[in-house]
Design a protein around this motif. Sequence first.
Motif, PDB file in Angstrom:
ATOM      1  N   SER A 204      -5.520  12.130   6.389  1.00  0.00           N
ATOM      2  CA  SER A 204      -5.264  12.955   5.205  1.00  0.00           C
ATOM      3  C   SER A 204      -4.835  12.046   4.068  1.00  0.00           C
ATOM      4  CB  SER A 204      -4.173  14.000   5.470  1.00  0.00           C
ATOM      5  OG  SER A 204      -2.930  13.376   5.723  1.00  0.00           O
ATOM      6  N   VAL A 205      -4.980  12.557   2.838  1.00  0.00           N
ATOM      7  CA  VAL A 205      -4.538  11.823   1.656  1.00  0.00           C
ATOM      8  C   VAL A 205      -3.699  12.731   0.774  1.00  0.00           C
ATOM      9  CG1 VAL A 205      -6.296  10.021   1.543  1.00  0.00           C
ATOM     10  CG2 VAL A 205      -6.803  12.280   0.610  1.00  0.00           C
ATOM     11  N   ILE A 206      -2.687  12.120   0.164  1.00  0.00           N
ATOM     12  CA  ILE A 206      -1.706  12.819  -0.662  1.00  0.00           C
ATOM     13  C   ILE A 206      -1.774  12.237  -2.068  1.00  0.00           C
ATOM     14  CG2 ILE A 206       0.763  13.277  -0.956  1.00  0.00           C
ATOM     15  CD1 ILE A 206       0.803  12.411   2.209  1.00  0.00           C
ATOM     16  N   THR A 207      -2.066  13.066  -3.061  1.00  0.00           N
ATOM     17  CA  THR A 207      -2.087  12.583  -4.444  1.00  0.00           C
ATOM     18  C   THR A 207      -0.662  12.341  -4.910  1.00  0.00           C
ATOM     19  OG1 THR A 207      -4.135  13.770  -4.937  1.00  0.00           O
ATOM     20  CG2 THR A 207      -2.785  13.082  -6.808  1.00  0.00           C
ATOM     21  N   VAL A 208      -0.407  11.113  -5.360  1.00  0.00           N
ATOM     22  CA  VAL A 208       0.941  10.700  -5.749  1.00  0.00           C
ATOM     23  C   VAL A 208       1.255  11.210  -7.157  1.00  0.00           C
ATOM     24  CG1 VAL A 208       2.387   8.682  -6.212  1.00  0.00           C
ATOM     25  CG2 VAL A 208       0.828   8.686  -4.250  1.00  0.00           C
ATOM     26  N   ASP A 209       2.452  11.719  -7.340  1.00  0.00           N
ATOM     27  CA  ASP A 209       2.890  12.189  -8.650  1.00  0.00           C
ATOM     28  C   ASP A 209       2.814  11.059  -9.672  1.00  0.00           C
ATOM     29  OD1 ASP A 209       3.411  14.599  -7.437  1.00  0.00           O
ATOM     30  OD2 ASP A 209       5.588  14.293  -7.324  1.00  0.00           O
ATOM     31  N   ALA A 210       2.489  11.410 -10.916  1.00  0.00           N
ATOM     32  CA  ALA A 210       2.269  10.406 -11.957  1.00  0.00           C
ATOM     33  C   ALA A 210       3.496   9.531 -12.194  1.00  0.00           C
ATOM     34  CB  ALA A 210       1.862  11.101 -13.254  1.00  0.00           C
ATOM     35  N   ALA A 211       4.683  10.086 -12.052  1.00  0.00           N
ATOM     36  CA  ALA A 211       5.900   9.326 -12.336  1.00  0.00           C
ATOM     37  C   ALA A 211       6.396   8.507 -11.148  1.00  0.00           C
ATOM     38  CB  ALA A 211       7.008  10.277 -12.793  1.00  0.00           C
ATOM     39  N   GLN A 212       5.720   8.620 -10.022  1.00  0.00           N
ATOM     40  CA  GLN A 212       6.190   7.956  -8.808  1.00  0.00           C
ATOM     41  C   GLN A 212       5.705   6.507  -8.748  1.00  0.00           C
ATOM     42  OE1 GLN A 212       8.149   9.004  -6.035  1.00  0.00           O
ATOM     43  NE2 GLN A 212       7.980   6.814  -5.642  1.00  0.00           N
ATOM     44  N   PRO A 213       6.619   5.524  -8.708  1.00  0.00           N
ATOM     45  CA  PRO A 213       6.192   4.123  -8.577  1.00  0.00           C
ATOM     46  C   PRO A 213       5.579   3.868  -7.200  1.00  0.00           C
ATOM     47  CG  PRO A 213       8.480   4.290  -9.328  1.00  0.00           C
ATOM     48  CD  PRO A 213       8.071   5.645  -8.861  1.00  0.00           C
ATOM     49  N   TRP A 214       4.646   2.943  -7.131  1.00  0.00           N
ATOM     50  CA  TRP A 214       4.020   2.575  -5.861  1.00  0.00           C
ATOM     51  C   TRP A 214       3.571   1.126  -5.925  1.00  0.00           C
ATOM     52  CZ3 TRP A 214      -0.953   0.814  -6.276  1.00  0.00           C
ATOM     53  CH2 TRP A 214      -1.650   1.158  -7.447  1.00  0.00           C
ATOM     54  N   THR A 215       3.278   0.575  -4.772  1.00  0.00           N
ATOM     55  CA  THR A 215       2.792  -0.798  -4.702  1.00  0.00           C
ATOM     56  C   THR A 215       1.787  -0.914  -3.559  1.00  0.00           C
ATOM     57  OG1 THR A 215       3.435  -3.114  -4.412  1.00  0.00           O
ATOM     58  CG2 THR A 215       4.730  -1.492  -3.233  1.00  0.00           C
ATOM     59  N   ALA A 216       0.778  -1.755  -3.739  1.00  0.00           N
ATOM     60  CA  ALA A 216      -0.294  -1.900  -2.738  1.00  0.00           C
ATOM     61  C   ALA A 216       0.113  -2.897  -1.664  1.00  0.00           C
ATOM     62  CB  ALA A 216      -1.587  -2.347  -3.425  1.00  0.00           C
ATOM     63  N   THR A 217       1.230  -2.599  -1.008  1.00  0.00           N
ATOM     64  CA  THR A 217       1.731  -3.463   0.047  1.00  0.00           C
ATOM     65  C   THR A 217       2.064  -2.645   1.280  1.00  0.00           C
ATOM     66  OG1 THR A 217       4.044  -3.225  -0.654  1.00  0.00           O
ATOM     67  CG2 THR A 217       2.774  -4.993  -1.680  1.00  0.00           C
ATOM     68  N   VAL A 218       2.267  -3.337   2.388  1.00  0.00           N
ATOM     69  CA  VAL A 218       2.844  -2.728   3.579  1.00  0.00           C
ATOM     70  C   VAL A 218       4.211  -3.371   3.766  1.00  0.00           C
ATOM     71  CG1 VAL A 218       2.669  -2.445   6.075  1.00  0.00           C
ATOM     72  CG2 VAL A 218       0.623  -2.238   4.654  1.00  0.00           C
ATOM     73  N   THR A 219       5.237  -2.552   3.791  1.00  0.00           N
ATOM     74  CA  THR A 219       6.611  -3.032   3.852  1.00  0.00           C
ATOM     75  C   THR A 219       6.805  -4.018   5.008  1.00  0.00           C
ATOM     76  OG1 THR A 219       7.372  -0.927   2.949  1.00  0.00           O
ATOM     77  CG2 THR A 219       9.021  -2.305   4.036  1.00  0.00           C
ATOM     78  N   GLY A 220       7.350  -5.181   4.701  1.00  0.00           N
ATOM     79  CA  GLY A 220       7.625  -6.159   5.737  1.00  0.00           C
ATOM     80  C   GLY A 220       6.431  -6.970   6.186  1.00  0.00           C
ATOM     81  N   VAL A 221       5.229  -6.595   5.725  1.00  0.00           N
ATOM     82  CA  VAL A 221       4.010  -7.326   6.095  1.00  0.00           C
ATOM     83  C   VAL A 221       3.469  -8.087   4.893  1.00  0.00           C
ATOM     84  CG1 VAL A 221       1.648  -7.133   6.975  1.00  0.00           C
ATOM     85  CG2 VAL A 221       3.455  -5.672   7.914  1.00  0.00           C
ATOM     86  N   GLY A 222       3.345  -7.401   3.752  1.00  0.00           N
ATOM     87  CA  GLY A 222       2.869  -8.047   2.541  1.00  0.00           C
ATOM     88  C   GLY A 222       1.775  -7.263   1.857  1.00  0.00           C
ATOM     89  N   ASP A 223       1.148  -7.879   0.870  1.00  0.00           N
ATOM     90  CA  ASP A 223       0.096  -7.238   0.094  1.00  0.00           C
ATOM     91  C   ASP A 223      -1.116  -6.923   0.967  1.00  0.00           C
ATOM     92  OD1 ASP A 223       1.686  -7.611  -2.115  1.00  0.00           O
ATOM     93  OD2 ASP A 223       0.639  -9.418  -2.795  1.00  0.00           O
ATOM     94  N   VAL A 224      -1.684  -5.744   0.767  1.00  0.00           N
ATOM     95  CA  VAL A 224      -2.933  -5.398   1.453  1.00  0.00           C
ATOM     96  C   VAL A 224      -4.065  -6.209   0.825  1.00  0.00           C
ATOM     97  CG1 VAL A 224      -4.588  -3.561   1.920  1.00  0.00           C
ATOM     98  CG2 VAL A 224      -2.131  -3.083   2.040  1.00  0.00           C
ATOM     99  N   ALA A 225      -4.794  -6.962   1.658  1.00  0.00           N
ATOM    100  CA  ALA A 225      -5.846  -7.847   1.149  1.00  0.00           C
ATOM    101  C   ALA A 225      -7.188  -7.150   1.045  1.00  0.00           C
ATOM    102  CB  ALA A 225      -5.970  -9.082   2.039  1.00  0.00           C
ATOM    103  N   GLY A 226      -7.443  -6.136   1.905  1.00  0.00           N
ATOM    104  CA  GLY A 226      -8.735  -5.463   1.935  1.00  0.00           C
ATOM    105  C   GLY A 226      -8.908  -4.786   3.278  1.00  0.00           C
ATOM    106  N   SER A 227     -10.132  -4.683   3.747  1.00  0.00           N
ATOM    107  CA  SER A 227     -10.402  -4.071   5.050  1.00  0.00           C
ATOM    108  C   SER A 227     -11.474  -4.872   5.770  1.00  0.00           C
ATOM    109  CB  SER A 227     -10.849  -2.615   4.890  1.00  0.00           C
ATOM    110  OG  SER A 227     -12.084  -2.544   4.188  1.00  0.00           O
ATOM    111  N   THR A 228     -11.512  -4.716   7.092  1.00  0.00           N
ATOM    112  CA  THR A 228     -12.515  -5.400   7.906  1.00  0.00           C
ATOM    113  C   THR A 228     -12.640  -4.647   9.226  1.00  0.00           C
ATOM    114  OG1 THR A 228     -13.223  -7.587   8.703  1.00  0.00           O
ATOM    115  CG2 THR A 228     -10.943  -6.988   9.098  1.00  0.00           C
ATOM    116  N   PRO A 229     -13.805  -4.664   9.863  1.00  0.00           N
ATOM    117  CA  PRO A 229     -13.950  -3.978  11.161  1.00  0.00           C
ATOM    118  C   PRO A 229     -13.120  -4.668  12.241  1.00  0.00           C
ATOM    119  CG  PRO A 229     -16.098  -4.424  10.161  1.00  0.00           C
ATOM    120  CD  PRO A 229     -15.092  -5.205   9.379  1.00  0.00           C
TER     121      PRO A 229
END
Length: 484
Positions: A204-229
Amino acid sequence: MATQHELAAQRAAIRPVKESIEDELLAKAGVVAVDIAEKVTDGKKTGEQSIVVFVEQKKPTSKLSKAATIPKEIDGIKTDVQELVIELQPAYRQLVDGELQVDPADYPTLAGGIGIGPRRSVFLSPPDVPAPGNYVFVGTLGAMVRDRATGATMALTNFHVACVNNTWSVGDRQVQPSLVDGGAPTGEFGSLTRATLSENVDGSVITVDAAQPWTATVTGVGDVAGSTPATVGMAVQKRGRTTEHTFGTVASTDFTVTINYGSDVGSHTLRHQIRIDTDTARNPRFSDHGDSGSVVLDNSRNVVGLLFAGSNDGSMTFANPVQAVLDELGVDLLTAPVLTLTRPISTCLNTRIVVCLKTRIDLSCPTIKTRIPALCPTLVTKPAICDFITRPTTCDVTRIPLCDLQYTRPGCNLPTRACGGDWERPPIEEWFKGGGGGYGTSATEIESAADEAYWGGYLAALEEIDALDSGGSGGPGSGTPGGA
């Protein structure tokens, strides 16, 4: 011992046989999953790939009916029967009438790996829960994604985390922390937008409220680089709300499981799933209740899957393949921007002056190349000034506002510092004649001259800012009003 290439060839040969028979096997009493894996005899691995049938409890053949018996071979492929109890991995608790929710510290910025849950409670009855009542749920926000159709920023998790069951509706509000974790109903961050429970995906996906800060990271792991099989033998990691940062190894990408979603959903079969063995040298289990919705990543922080279930003993975890998740939900992973710098990083001083980098002199060019402006990490409230050296060994300095930010000072047309007299560039060949042009006789001296010009312009910029701060006119030749 067979090589990875040989094992892959064996699995490829077994796959069509396994897929042709798996529904028949899943229909047998007690069977919960079918996969391709190494056959185990008397507790020892044989080195031979087989069709593995997972059952909740192994029984002697003498106590099984003929219909429930697993054949020893199927089309010449050996079978293996192993015990496994599989569970979805949300966590829940029952609400007590009149209970007050507390408002503990939360994550001010949304990121992968943190606990989330629905704002609503769901009424459940035994055998799904110990006692009838309203229950609240918690899982994990896996990663931040972008809607392919609208460009909206969304949070990715499981169907059974954000929806719980078929009573969900578009617009259901989600909270962080979850109500299970003592979060407040006022801690809403977004609205449930889409969900799928198919043969490949529990998402499922949740549309984030406009005022809500976010970051393209996984906590404790780091920045998401992309995807791979995912591939068999791949080392993987995840960060979830319950077991946090853990490690494992992909054991299969052919896992087919029938799992009880309870409530009004019932049993559901997912195919072509990723099976992950726990790296017990690093953690006792890869996942547990509350980790549903986590993304599984390789060591380069590429997402390979969406975690949805695991074995009750912690030995295995199961995930949807990432590309199926993204395609069925119509989203793409958000990744951190990549910045490439060729010189030391420039700085923002007191959040108002942007210092720019200069590149080395290109001897084929009559002027020094423009320096690259840095990005300001915070809102600039005073004019950002950058020195641009436009001619060698002269004081020609142009300042422009950077970072495309709003300024509180009226007017943004910053001045160009003028120099006395005209200057003509000598021919390029004159720059290298001893005692000739102003650059001297070597590239080192040329660079030194450029540095002198650069720092001269930089100090002039600082003087300009000091004049502005003190209410002055902004310096000679300025068209910028003084004062704040």
